[in-house]
Design an enzyme around this catalytic site. Structure first.
Site, PDB file in Angstrom:
ATOM      1  N   THR A 135       5.475   0.826  -6.280  1.00 42.96           N
ATOM      2  CA  THR A 135       6.222   1.643  -5.434  1.00 42.96           C
ATOM      3  C   THR A 135       7.437   0.645  -4.960  1.00 42.96           C
ATOM      4  OG1 THR A 135       5.232   0.537  -3.488  1.00 42.96           O
ATOM      5  CG2 THR A 135       4.016   2.231  -4.294  1.00 42.96           C
ATOM      6  N   ARG A 136       8.383   1.429  -3.983  1.00 44.98           N
ATOM      7  CA  ARG A 136       9.338   0.749  -3.553  1.00 44.98           C
ATOM      8  C   ARG A 136       9.015  -0.143  -2.263  1.00 44.98           C
ATOM      9  NH1 ARG A 136      14.006   1.849  -0.292  1.00 44.98           N
ATOM     10  NH2 ARG A 136      12.897   3.780   0.517  1.00 44.98           N
ATOM     11  N   LYS A 137       7.867  -0.306  -2.001  1.00 50.67           N
ATOM     12  CA  LYS A 137       7.347  -1.222  -0.972  1.00 50.67           C
ATOM     13  C   LYS A 137       7.438  -2.477  -1.250  1.00 50.67           C
ATOM     14  CE  LYS A 137       4.398   2.397   1.144  1.00 50.67           C
ATOM     15  NZ  LYS A 137       3.134   2.884   1.398  1.00 50.67           N
ATOM     16  N   THR A 138       8.683  -2.928  -1.612  1.00 51.57           N
ATOM     17  CA  THR A 138       8.903  -4.304  -2.142  1.00 51.57           C
ATOM     18  C   THR A 138       9.357  -5.147  -1.105  1.00 51.57           C
ATOM     19  OG1 THR A 138      10.991  -3.670  -3.388  1.00 51.57           O
ATOM     20  CG2 THR A 138       9.155  -4.019  -4.769  1.00 51.57           C
TER      21      THR A 138
END
Length: 290
Positions: A135-138
């Site tokens: 995901t883009r939850k980096t």
């Protein structure tokens, strides 16, 4: 083929910034050890097999410190601890200047690659033929390394940023008034080259998104029999009329992967491969001269 060839021209500037952050002023420990030429062993530790990832970053960290890294296993290989994964040569002070930056990066990148491979292998073992994605939850400022770890681990990175794919979530839809209106506005500026992914929470919303032209419909937090029923019903309804993919997301872990890894779902996206992931333990040991 090397994964390093994926990296953008700007990545080495990030390495310089990491080194500057770790030694912003005097190097007191370096003063103690001096600049005698030394050899250090990079050891992969821990208690379970792990995937090695992050090699180009580590090599560049030490290169900027005039040290040389010789890798003894390939990036992407799984190793059994304790493993001598690389040898680093350079001045003692320089080896220690790069030590913690390199170990921290390698620990996280390898941890992400290891978890990515574990989840993909588990899904394949269940017979799943779709895409496993992150995901883009980096971590801000560290996305490149974390996405790189996903690639080395064998999964899809999902979108890299807000500019690489259009994703319309609940806030976009509420602000616009409807799924159809949000898709229309996004298409008017995104053009033909960007895929459009729309998050929905019900069968009715999914149906509206498909009719309005979404390329990907994310069935967020829809699980169990409801997930199977909704996906199967809408694929049957729109067969031959619309081309789209179903994505399932929301709290996907190894514990519930079997029930989500179904033929009707094309993409499983999960932050379990990078958020709160177990890091892989590495150490750098300077060898006593003989």
């Amino acid at each position: 083929m090397s994964f390093e060839h994926l990296l953008p021209p700007s990545w080495k500037v990030q390495v310089s910034a990491w080194l500057a952050e770790d030694t912003p002023s005097f190097d007191y420990g370096g003063y103690v050890v001096g600049e005698e030429e030394r050899v250090a062993f990079l050891l992969g530790k821990g208690k379970q097999p792990a995937v090695l990832a992050g090699c180009p970053f580590v090599t560049e960290i030490f290169r900027q410190l005039d040290c040389q890294v010789e890798w003894h296993i390939k990036e992407g290989d799984t190793f059994q601890p304790i493993k001598h994964v690389a040898t680093v040569r350079g001045k003692a002070r320089h080896l220690l200047l790069g030590e913690r930056v390199a170990l921290n990066l390698l620990a996280r990148c390898s941890g992400i690659a290891t978890k990515s491979k574990q989840i993909k292998d588990l899904a394949v073992g269940y017979g799943y033929k779709g895409i496993i994605a992150g995901t883009r939850k980096t971590t801000p400022g560290f996305r490149l390394v974390e996405k790189y770890g996903m690639i080395v681990g064998g999964i899809d990175t999902h979108r890299h940023d807000l500019s690489s794919m259009i994703m319309l979530k609940d806030n976009h839809i509420w602000s616009t008034g409807s799924i159809t209106a949000a898709i229309k506005q996004a298409r008017s500026v995104g053009g033909f080259s960007l895929l459009l992914d729309v998050e929905v929470t019900s069968e009715a919303e999914a149906d509206e998104a498909i009719e309005a032209g979404a390329d990907i419909v994310m069935l967020d937090n829809i699980e169990g029999e409801q997930l199977v029923t909704v996906a199967r019903k809408l694929k049957d309804k729109w067969a031959g009329k619309r081309k789209f993919l179903f994505e399932s997301s929301g709290d996907i872990t190894e514990a519930n992967l079997r029930e989500r890894a179904i033929d009707e779902i094309d993409i499983l996206s999960t932050s379990a491969v990078h958020q709160s992931v177990q890091h892989i333990d590495f150490s750098l040991k300077i060898q006593v001269p003989r």
